[in-house]
Design an enzyme around this catalytic site. Sequence first.
Site, PDB file in Angstrom:
ATOM      1  N   GLU A 166       4.548   2.806   4.987  1.00  0.00           N
ATOM      2  CA  GLU A 166       4.930   2.934   3.571  1.00  0.00           C
ATOM      3  C   GLU A 166       6.442   3.113   3.336  1.00  0.00           C
ATOM      4  OE1 GLU A 166       2.558   6.037   1.821  1.00  0.00           O
ATOM      5  OE2 GLU A 166       0.785   4.774   1.853  1.00  0.00           O
ATOM      6  N   GLU A 351      -5.268   2.963   5.558  1.00  0.00           N
ATOM      7  CA  GLU A 351      -5.621   4.265   4.975  1.00  0.00           C
ATOM      8  C   GLU A 351      -6.467   4.059   3.722  1.00  0.00           C
ATOM      9  OE1 GLU A 351      -2.399   7.006   4.113  1.00  0.00           O
ATOM     10  OE2 GLU A 351      -1.386   6.456   5.979  1.00  0.00           O
TER      11      GLU A 351
HETATM   12  C1  GI1 Z   1      -0.581   6.801  -3.197  1.00  0.00           C
HETATM   13  O1  GI1 Z   1      -1.028   7.154  -1.923  1.00  0.00           O
HETATM   14  C2  GI1 Z   1      -0.213   6.681  -0.860  1.00  0.00           C
HETATM   15  O2  GI1 Z   1      -0.503   5.360  -0.581  1.00  0.00           O
HETATM   16  C3  GI1 Z   1      -0.466   7.536   0.331  1.00  0.00           C
HETATM   17  C4  GI1 Z   1      -1.426   8.505   0.494  1.00  0.00           C
HETATM   18  N1  GI1 Z   1      -1.222   9.025   1.737  1.00  0.00           N
HETATM   19  C5  GI1 Z   1      -0.153   8.390   2.304  1.00  0.00           C
HETATM   20  N2  GI1 Z   1       0.264   7.450   1.452  1.00  0.00           N
HETATM   21  C6  GI1 Z   1       0.465   8.739   3.622  1.00  0.00           C
HETATM   22  O3  GI1 Z   1       0.543   7.589   4.468  1.00  0.00           O
HETATM   23  C7  GI1 Z   1      -0.271   9.874   4.308  1.00  0.00           C
HETATM   24  O4  GI1 Z   1       0.625  10.489   5.225  1.00  0.00           O
HETATM   25  C8  GI1 Z   1      -0.813  10.858   3.249  1.00  0.00           C
HETATM   26  O5  GI1 Z   1      -1.342  12.020   3.860  1.00  0.00           O
HETATM   27  C9  GI1 Z   1      -1.893  10.126   2.442  1.00  0.00           C
HETATM   28  C10 GI1 Z   1      -2.631  11.025   1.444  1.00  0.00           C
HETATM   29  O6  GI1 Z   1      -1.771  11.413   0.430  1.00  0.00           O
END
Ligand code: GI1
Length: 445
Positions: A166, A351
């Site tokens: 991300e 994810e």
């Molecule tokens: C809008 O959500 C994002 O795509 C996102 C959500 N999340 C993430 N990115 C991250 O990659 C993780 O480290 C977070 O723990 C996980 C949960 O919040």
Amino acid sequence: MAKLVFPKEFLWGAATASYQIEGAWNEDGKGESIWDRFAHTPGTIYENQNGDIACDHYHRYEEDVELMAEIGLKAYRFSISWPRIFPEGRGKLNPKGVYFYEKLIDKLLEKNIKPAITLYHWDLPQALEDKGGWLNRDTAKYFSEYANFMFYKFGDVVPIWITLNEPFVSAFLGYAWGWHAPGKKDMKGAFVAGHNMLLAHGLAVQAYRDGGYKGNIGITINVATVYPETNSEEDLKAAEKQDAFGNRWFIDPIFKRKYPEIIWRILEENNWSFVFPASDFDIISSPIDFMGINYYTRNIVAYDKNSHLGVKRVEGPNEHTDMGWEVYPDGLYDILIQLYRDYKIPIYITENGAAYNDTVEDGRIRDINRINYLKEHIKRAYFAIRDGVDLRGYFVWSLMDNFEWAHGYSKRFGIIYVDYNTQKRILKDSAYFYKKIIEENGVDG
Ligand SMILES: CO[C@H](O)c1c[n+]2c([nH]1)[C@H](O)[C@@H](O)[C@H](O)[C@H]2CO
């Protein structure tokens, strides 16, 4: 009720990240990361919590892999802590840090669980931040050196590599809004950081190809499917802008060798239209084998002349998770169809999951809301495959409850419950639900 059966080789996994689970923040030669520094800064994290111990995975990894095997995971996505390998980001190597990942990978392979490594899940070595971090173009080169070493060490046994997790989130929350490490509030910096992250990605892909490794390498992008509040011309344009800004910013340079138009317009409006050498896009667009997407929820938007980009968010009408995110499974189907239509590249869902305020009753966690969330999203993944998307796998976020960044330990995403006072792990009902999905390679329709 029909059983929706996935392709035979479909990869069922679970995901975590180093800073969120490992702990041992300064043990066995590990260097400080920007998340160590940020979380040690009062006022940044819920109740001033930090990842010093987290889930103590650094010491409990064997037990955790046993639990992965009990659930029947086919793959496990985890990230490498760069400063555990190179405490200063480059140069001096930390053998004990390498050894930890060697033992973890060996244990996974022993249990027939495919390792899927994320090279960067936000924990930049602080020593590099002290030299400008992602605002310093050299960090891209240092990243490729670190990546090259990891390929050299594990490239023959790890089949799936993700360069960055991300980049939008780490560039924007870290450099523009200051909610994440390194906590800067510098919009221009976010664009520079984002560009250097993409450069780092491209250099790492080139290193992987130069090494002749037989696995697959890609990137993980956060996506939120965008819908206009109404079908008015203004709202449709707002939705187009938000999709470009929120979803395509870090995808188009890789597949189209250029930023979305909206990004250039923002750079020009602010006189930030840096001269990014065209050769950067030759590097950034080095061909990858798959795109990883992290999907949690959608974005409903409407035109609003007073908002950033003239776009305001509108809250969705459905159930919301503990993060305040609307539950909208159809958004996963729609984004998979859109991305595969536009980029024709194999996709992993790297994810997908939900935070709920889980409680332990009689030693059990009856997280029926999380089971429903996972079931409905897995069904949409099936329908996307049915309708032509080359979807290769699904990683639930997360394997276990962990440090949820600025929210600390207040949000539980795991299918395994972690009692942070005792470090006891308890499989939630959702872990048994997921175990059945994997056993049957499918879900009830
Ligand atoms: C809008 O959500 C994002 O795509 C996102 C959500 N999340 C993430 N990115 C991250 O990659 C993780 O480290 C977070 O723990 C996980 C949960 O919040």
